[in-house]
Design a protein around this motif. Structure first.
Motif, PDB file in Angstrom:
ATOM      1  N   MET A 123      39.581 -46.868  82.286  1.00  0.00           N
ATOM      2  CA  MET A 123      39.364 -46.669  80.855  1.00  0.00           C
ATOM      3  C   MET A 123      40.153 -47.723  80.072  1.00  0.00           C
ATOM      4  N   TYR A 124      39.489 -48.438  79.203  1.00  0.00           N
ATOM      5  CA  TYR A 124      40.153 -49.467  78.403  1.00  0.00           C
ATOM      6  C   TYR A 124      40.067 -49.090  76.926  1.00  0.00           C
ATOM      7  N   LYS A 125      40.874 -49.790  76.138  1.00  0.00           N
ATOM      8  CA  LYS A 125      40.968 -49.490  74.709  1.00  0.00           C
ATOM      9  C   LYS A 125      40.587 -50.714  73.890  1.00  0.00           C
ATOM     10  N   ILE A 126      39.743 -50.507  72.895  1.00  0.00           N
ATOM     11  CA  ILE A 126      39.319 -51.570  71.978  1.00  0.00           C
ATOM     12  C   ILE A 126      39.877 -51.274  70.589  1.00  0.00           C
ATOM     13  N   SER A 127      40.456 -52.268  69.976  1.00  0.00           N
ATOM     14  CA  SER A 127      40.942 -52.138  68.599  1.00  0.00           C
ATOM     15  C   SER A 127      39.976 -52.852  67.663  1.00  0.00           C
ATOM     16  N   ILE A 128      39.527 -52.146  66.652  1.00  0.00           N
ATOM     17  CA  ILE A 128      38.735 -52.752  65.578  1.00  0.00           C
ATOM     18  C   ILE A 128      39.655 -52.938  64.382  1.00  0.00           C
ATOM     19  N   VAL A 129      39.728 -54.145  63.868  1.00  0.00           N
ATOM     20  CA  VAL A 129      40.586 -54.435  62.720  1.00  0.00           C
ATOM     21  C   VAL A 129      39.713 -54.805  61.531  1.00  0.00           C
ATOM     22  N   THR A 130      39.877 -54.067  60.434  1.00  0.00           N
ATOM     23  CA  THR A 130      39.071 -54.299  59.237  1.00  0.00           C
ATOM     24  C   THR A 130      39.969 -54.501  58.020  1.00  0.00           C
ATOM     25  N   PRO A 131      40.045 -55.725  57.505  1.00  0.00           N
ATOM     26  CA  PRO A 131      40.745 -55.947  56.240  1.00  0.00           C
ATOM     27  C   PRO A 131      39.854 -55.527  55.081  1.00  0.00           C
ATOM     28  N   CYS A 132      40.431 -54.944  54.040  1.00  0.00           N
ATOM     29  CA  CYS A 132      39.602 -54.536  52.908  1.00  0.00           C
ATOM     30  C   CYS A 132      40.379 -54.623  51.597  1.00  0.00           C
ATOM     31  N   TYR A 133      39.626 -54.892  50.559  1.00  0.00           N
ATOM     32  CA  TYR A 133      40.153 -54.915  49.198  1.00  0.00           C
ATOM     33  C   TYR A 133      39.014 -54.528  48.256  1.00  0.00           C
ATOM     34  N   ASN A 134      39.180 -53.410  47.585  1.00  0.00           N
ATOM     35  CA  ASN A 134      38.156 -52.885  46.667  1.00  0.00           C
ATOM     36  C   ASN A 134      36.793 -52.769  47.344  1.00  0.00           C
ATOM     37  N   GLU A 135      36.770 -52.064  48.483  1.00  0.00           N
ATOM     38  CA  GLU A 135      35.528 -51.886  49.241  1.00  0.00           C
ATOM     39  C   GLU A 135      35.139 -50.412  49.335  1.00  0.00           C
ATOM     40  N   GLU A 136      35.276 -49.680  48.231  1.00  0.00           N
ATOM     41  CA  GLU A 136      34.957 -48.253  48.237  1.00  0.00           C
ATOM     42  C   GLU A 136      33.497 -47.978  48.574  1.00  0.00           C
ATOM     43  N   ASP A 137      32.625 -48.947  48.316  1.00  0.00           N
ATOM     44  CA  ASP A 137      31.200 -48.752  48.575  1.00  0.00           C
ATOM     45  C   ASP A 137      30.825 -48.967  50.039  1.00  0.00           C
ATOM     46  N   ASN A 138      31.753 -49.546  50.830  1.00  0.00           N
ATOM     47  CA  ASN A 138      31.379 -49.971  52.182  1.00  0.00           C
ATOM     48  C   ASN A 138      32.182 -49.341  53.314  1.00  0.00           C
ATOM     49  N   VAL A 139      33.428 -48.925  53.065  1.00  0.00           N
ATOM     50  CA  VAL A 139      34.294 -48.544  54.186  1.00  0.00           C
ATOM     51  C   VAL A 139      33.787 -47.321  54.948  1.00  0.00           C
ATOM     52  N   GLU A 140      33.238 -46.356  54.245  1.00  0.00           N
ATOM     53  CA  GLU A 140      32.755 -45.154  54.939  1.00  0.00           C
ATOM     54  C   GLU A 140      31.539 -45.467  55.801  1.00  0.00           C
ATOM     55  N   GLU A 141      30.629 -46.289  55.285  1.00  0.00           N
ATOM     56  CA  GLU A 141      29.454 -46.670  56.065  1.00  0.00           C
ATOM     57  C   GLU A 141      29.862 -47.529  57.260  1.00  0.00           C
ATOM     58  N   LEU A 142      30.818 -48.421  57.079  1.00  0.00           N
ATOM     59  CA  LEU A 142      31.305 -49.236  58.194  1.00  0.00           C
ATOM     60  C   LEU A 142      31.929 -48.351  59.267  1.00  0.00           C
ATOM     61  N   TYR A 143      32.763 -47.404  58.859  1.00  0.00           N
ATOM     62  CA  TYR A 143      33.375 -46.458  59.800  1.00  0.00           C
ATOM     63  C   TYR A 143      32.308 -45.733  60.608  1.00  0.00           C
ATOM     64  N   ARG A 144      31.277 -45.266  59.906  1.00  0.00           N
ATOM     65  CA  ARG A 144      30.209 -44.515  60.581  1.00  0.00           C
ATOM     66  C   ARG A 144      29.482 -45.383  61.601  1.00  0.00           C
ATOM     67  N   GLN A 145      29.148 -46.619  61.222  1.00  0.00           N
ATOM     68  CA  GLN A 145      28.429 -47.504  62.137  1.00  0.00           C
ATOM     69  C   GLN A 145      29.261 -47.858  63.364  1.00  0.00           C
ATOM     70  N   VAL A 146      30.549 -48.091  63.161  1.00  0.00           N
ATOM     71  CA  VAL A 146      31.435 -48.400  64.297  1.00  0.00           C
ATOM     72  C   VAL A 146      31.519 -47.198  65.235  1.00  0.00           C
ATOM     73  N   LYS A 147      31.646 -46.025  64.670  1.00  0.00           N
ATOM     74  CA  LYS A 147      31.732 -44.810  65.486  1.00  0.00           C
ATOM     75  C   LYS A 147      30.457 -44.607  66.301  1.00  0.00           C
ATOM     76  N   GLU A 148      29.316 -44.876  65.702  1.00  0.00           N
ATOM     77  CA  GLU A 148      28.042 -44.741  66.414  1.00  0.00           C
ATOM     78  C   GLU A 148      27.947 -45.718  67.584  1.00  0.00           C
ATOM     79  N   VAL A 149      28.459 -46.929  67.388  1.00  0.00           N
ATOM     80  CA  VAL A 149      28.433 -47.922  68.468  1.00  0.00           C
ATOM     81  C   VAL A 149      29.252 -47.429  69.656  1.00  0.00           C
TER      82      VAL A 149
END
Length: 314
Positions: free
Chosen positions: A1-27
């Motif tokens: 079992m290995y571990k992958i880190s996803i790193v996401t920088p953000c600034y004023n991205e209230e319209d996108n962070v939840e959708e990005l989280y969801r898509q990453v989780k689905e992957v």
């Protein structure tokens, strides 16, 4: 079992962070043999970005948040977050959804094949054609003057093995040019081409200054050509000026009464030499500014808050 880190920088991205989280989780639901962490580093957003991220972190321990005490810029903040990742491999993925999360699986496949670096390369973009053309011209220019070969049309989107991250932790650079460092480290990279989609929500945080900052950082960190060009052009123009002056002097001696010196050559010469001098003074100033930043040795960022990090992550 290995571990992958996803790193996401953000600034004023209230319209996108939840959708990005969801898509990453689905992957990651489609990948059986790994666990993951999703690190969001917020650069002191003025909207609801942090509140949304805290809501996600409360229901999902895979979500980790770093909140900066102020906006430390688009260079330092993402780099700091990369150094905090604890995965066997780290994927840099911006929050605007212009880098497709679906490519995570492709990156991991190539990483398993042995590549320490897997990069996403934009061969086409649905953004402004003029902006894409300007970026392409920049990449061509920087590759011509750079002492190392940089990857064209890559914004940092890609996967980096933990060995690469360990090397980056040893680099003492308060204002790093990340893409240049990856090329400088020298490991063979696998490049996956993709078409960059248009931003659907929010507005881009890149402007002329941020793009200029990245461009000059790439030049000053990886090339001495502009400095040497200044010296060579200075020498050539001095020689040319001497030849022109000598020609005028001889013409005046031969045609003393009929040859008029005129003010036009003087004005043209003055403005030409002044503009060339100002241009190269600016270039030298960029190099001095880069040295000044290195000498100050300030931290990459100052953190205000961390969420869902344990002591072993620090």
């Amino acid at each position: 079992m290995y571990k992958i880190s996803i790193v996401t920088p953000c600034y004023n991205e209230e319209d996108n962070v939840e959708e990005l989280y969801r898509q990453v989780k689905e992957v990651f639901k489609t990948i059986d043999d790994c666990v993951y962490e999703h690190i969001f580093i917020d650069n002191d957003s003025k909207d609801r970005t942090v509140a949304i991220l805290k809501g996600l972190a409360a229901i999902d321990q895979n979500v980790k948040i770093i909140v900066n005490s102020r906006n430390f810029g688009h260079i330092r903040s993402p780099y700091h977050a990369l150094l905090q990742a604890q995965g066997d491999a780290v994927i840099l993925l911006v929050a605007d959804l212009q880098d497709p999360p679906s490519m995570i699986k492709d990156f991991i496949v190539k990483w398993k094949e042995g590549y320490k670096v897997v990069l996403g390369v934009k061969n086409q973009s649905k953004e402004s054609p003029a902006m894409f053309a300007i970026r392409k011209m920049y990449y061509n220019f920087i590759n011509r003057v750079s002492e190392i070969e940089l990857t064209k049309n890559n914004t940092g989107f890609g996967l980096y093995d933990k060995k690469i991250i360990e090397i980056l932790r040893q680099v003492d650079d308060p204002y790093p040019y990340f893409r240049g460092l990856i090329s400088d480290i020298g490991f063979e990279s696998y490049k996956i081409k993709y078409v960059q989609p248009v931003r659907k929500r929010g507005i881009t945080k890149n402007n002329f200054y941020t793009l200029y900052d990245i461009a000059m950082l790439g030049i000053t960190n990886h090339s001495k050509v502009p400095l040497r060009l200044a010296a060579m052009i200075g020498f050539l123009m001095s020689a040319l000026s001497l030849i022109v002056a000598l020609g005028y002097f001889i013409a005046k001696l031969i045609y003393w009464n009929s040859f008029s010196m005129g003010t036009a050559p003087l004005i043209i010469g003055l403005f030409l030499f002044s503009s060339v001098q100002l241009f190269f003074i600016g270039i030298i100033g960029e190099y001095i500014g880069s040295i000044h930043t290195q000498v100050l040795k300030r931290p990459l960022v100052v953190e205000k808050e961390r969420i869902n990090f344990t002591s072993c992550d620090d």
